[in-house]
Every structure is written in structure tokens, then in C-alpha cells.
Motif scaffolding. Structure first.
Motif, short mmCIF file in Angstrom:
data_model
loop_
_atom_site.label_atom_id
_atom_site.label_comp_id
_atom_site.label_asym_id
_atom_site.label_seq_id
_atom_site.Cartn_x
_atom_site.Cartn_y
_atom_site.Cartn_z
N THR A 92 -21.56 50.04 -33.14
CA THR A 92 -21.68 48.64 -32.71
C THR A 92 -22.97 48.04 -33.27
O THR A 92 -22.98 46.91 -33.76
CB THR A 92 -21.67 48.56 -31.17
OG1 THR A 92 -20.43 49.13 -30.71
CG2 THR A 92 -21.76 47.12 -30.68
N MET A 93 -24.05 48.82 -33.22
CA MET A 93 -25.32 48.35 -33.75
C MET A 93 -25.23 48.07 -35.26
O MET A 93 -25.91 47.19 -35.79
CB MET A 93 -26.39 49.40 -33.49
CG MET A 93 -27.79 48.93 -33.77
SD MET A 93 -28.96 50.26 -33.37
CE MET A 93 -30.30 49.34 -32.67
N ASP A 105 -20.12 55.37 -30.51
CA ASP A 105 -19.78 53.95 -30.40
C ASP A 105 -20.99 53.01 -30.45
O ASP A 105 -20.96 51.98 -31.13
CB ASP A 105 -18.99 53.68 -29.10
CG ASP A 105 -17.82 54.63 -28.94
OD1 ASP A 105 -17.76 55.60 -29.70
OD2 ASP A 105 -16.99 54.42 -28.05
N ALA A 106 -22.05 53.32 -29.70
CA ALA A 106 -23.20 52.41 -29.64
C ALA A 106 -23.84 52.27 -31.02
O ALA A 106 -24.26 51.18 -31.42
CB ALA A 106 -24.22 52.92 -28.63
N ASP A 148 -24.13 61.46 -26.31
CA ASP A 148 -23.36 60.22 -26.23
C ASP A 148 -22.39 60.14 -27.40
O ASP A 148 -22.63 60.74 -28.45
CB ASP A 148 -24.31 59.01 -26.30
CG ASP A 148 -25.27 58.98 -25.12
OD1 ASP A 148 -24.90 59.49 -24.05
OD2 ASP A 148 -26.40 58.47 -25.29
N PRO A 177 -17.78 48.53 -35.39
CA PRO A 177 -17.21 49.24 -34.24
C PRO A 177 -15.83 49.83 -34.51
O PRO A 177 -15.41 50.77 -33.84
CB PRO A 177 -17.14 48.17 -33.15
CG PRO A 177 -17.11 46.87 -33.89
CD PRO A 177 -17.91 47.09 -35.13
#
Length: 220
Positions: free
Chosen positions: A184-185, A180-181, A177, A189
Motif C-alpha cells: 500500500t505504501m 499488505d502495508a 506482519d 496494493p
């Protein structure tokens, strides 16, 4: 006038970093060109290999006759201290799939490379690997540790700098992956990536900072 020695951290891509002090170069988890990035010929004094996966242990292109560390233990070589600790095996997996996390100490900075980590760490492993100034964490999923597990590890180690690794980047031919995730966490971001960071014991940030590096290997 005092000369400040900067220890430089460069991400070559995937799980591979080049850590350079005034005296020594350490390379972590060298990869083959088949992952979509060109490793090229890179000299080093020390190489750490966290696991037996081909994408992490391709030492053939590391020149300079380096000393390789791939097993748990405490080592000293060429001005570098290395501590390797085996991480818990995921179920079901064999001993062959073992992963060793390494804390590498260069110029007074402790850098912890978690390798191909799939499972949370026990308190005793955190204690053995610590203290940690710079934490290199795999964030690309697909068999790697979940993001909430990464969050826990960051809290446990309480490092000053966290650098994500092992995620999808341009040219990389692996099923991972994007970052980004994770960003964001971490409520970052829009973080801009940089080619390298330079660290000294005195310029470490006072609180946790996420550093996003751009891989310095071209597409193969």
C-alpha cells in the motif's frame, strides 16, 4: 546468435533466496523446517548468512559443500563477488545480534540482501553496499525496520527492482506482519506475485519496480 544469460531469483521463503546464474547458485539465509516451510535439500556453491538467528543460518540442509560467508568483508568465490557490511545495532542489543547486509554480484547484477535489518542505514553503509540493482528488503515488522525506514533505504539505494521478504506467508509459523502495508505504501496494493524473476543487465526496468515473489517452499 548471442546467448543472453539470465540470472534467476527465486524466493524460497522468509529471508531465503536462491540466486542462480549459468555457473553458480547462491542461497541466502537458509531456514530450518521448524518455521513452517520445508527447506528440503538444496545444492549451492555459496551461502550467505546475515545473522546468528536459527531461522537465518540453518546451513545443514544446503548440499554441495558450499562456501559460507557470514562476516563483513569482500569475497570472491566461484564467479561470485560478495560484499558484507555490518548494519547498525538496535538499542539495546548485543554484538551477538549483529546483522550483516550483503551485496552479491552475479552475471553483472548487484543484489543487496539486507538480512534481519532492524535499524536505518548510515550514508557510509549505503555507499559501501552500492550500487544496487535488486534490493531484498525485510517488511514484516516485529523488531524489523519500520516501513518509513525501508522507504528511505529504497530512496538511498535507488535500485531498479525491490523484492520484499520476511513477512507473513501461508504456513510460516513466525510472528510477522503480511506484506499488505508495504505494498500500500508503494501504491501497488494489487500486485500479483510470481514464482521467479529473471534479470540481465540489459532487461532491468528503467524505473523502480516492486516484484512480489511467491515462496517456492511447501509447508513443512
Amino acid at each position: 546468435k548471442r546467448i543472453i544469460i539470465l540470472m534467476e531469483i527465486i524466493w524460497l521463503g522468509h529471508s531465503c533466496f536462491r540466486l542462480r546464474s549459468q555457473e553458480t547458485v547462491v542461497i541466502t539465509d537458509p531456514f530450518p523446517d521448524s518455521i513452517g516451510l520445508a527447506f528440503e535439500n538444496r545444492p549451492a556453491s555459496v551461502v550467505t548468512v546475515s545473522n546468528n538467528n536459527t531461522n537465518h543460518n540453518h546451513i545443514d540442509d544446503v548440499s554441495g559443500n558450499p562456501k559460507m560467508f557470514s562476516a563483513p568483508g569482500e569475497y570472491e568465490y566461484s564467479g561470485v563477488s560478495v560484499k558484507g557490511v555490518m548494519t547498525p545495532l538496535a538499542d539495546p542489543s548485543s554484538r551477538e545480534e549483529r546483522n550483516v547486509a550483503f551485496t552479491i554480484t552475479l552475471d553483472g547484477i548487484n543484489i543487496c540482501h539486507l538480512g534481519k535489518l532492524a535499524t536505518p542505514l548510515t550514508t557510509s553503509i549505503v555507499d559501501e553496499l552500492g550500487p544496487v540493482d535488486v534490493l531484498l528488503v525485510p517488511v514484516g515488522g516485529h523488531g524489523l525496520i519500520e516501513l518509513n525506514g525501508i522507504q528511505q533505504i529504497m530512496q538511498d539505494f535507488d535500485p531498479k527492482i525491490v523484492i520484499p521478504m520476511q513477512y507473513k506467508t501461508q504456513g510460516l509459523q513466525l510472528d510477522l506482519d503480511p506484506v499488505d502495508a508495504f505494498l500500500t505504501m508503494q501504491s501497488s496494493p494489487d500486485l500479483q506475485n510470481q514464482p521467479r524473476i529473471s534479470v540481465t543487465p540489459t532487461n532491468l526496468p528503467p524505473t523502480l519496480t516492486i516484484s512480489l515473489l511467491s515462496p517456492q517452499s511447501r509447508a513443512s
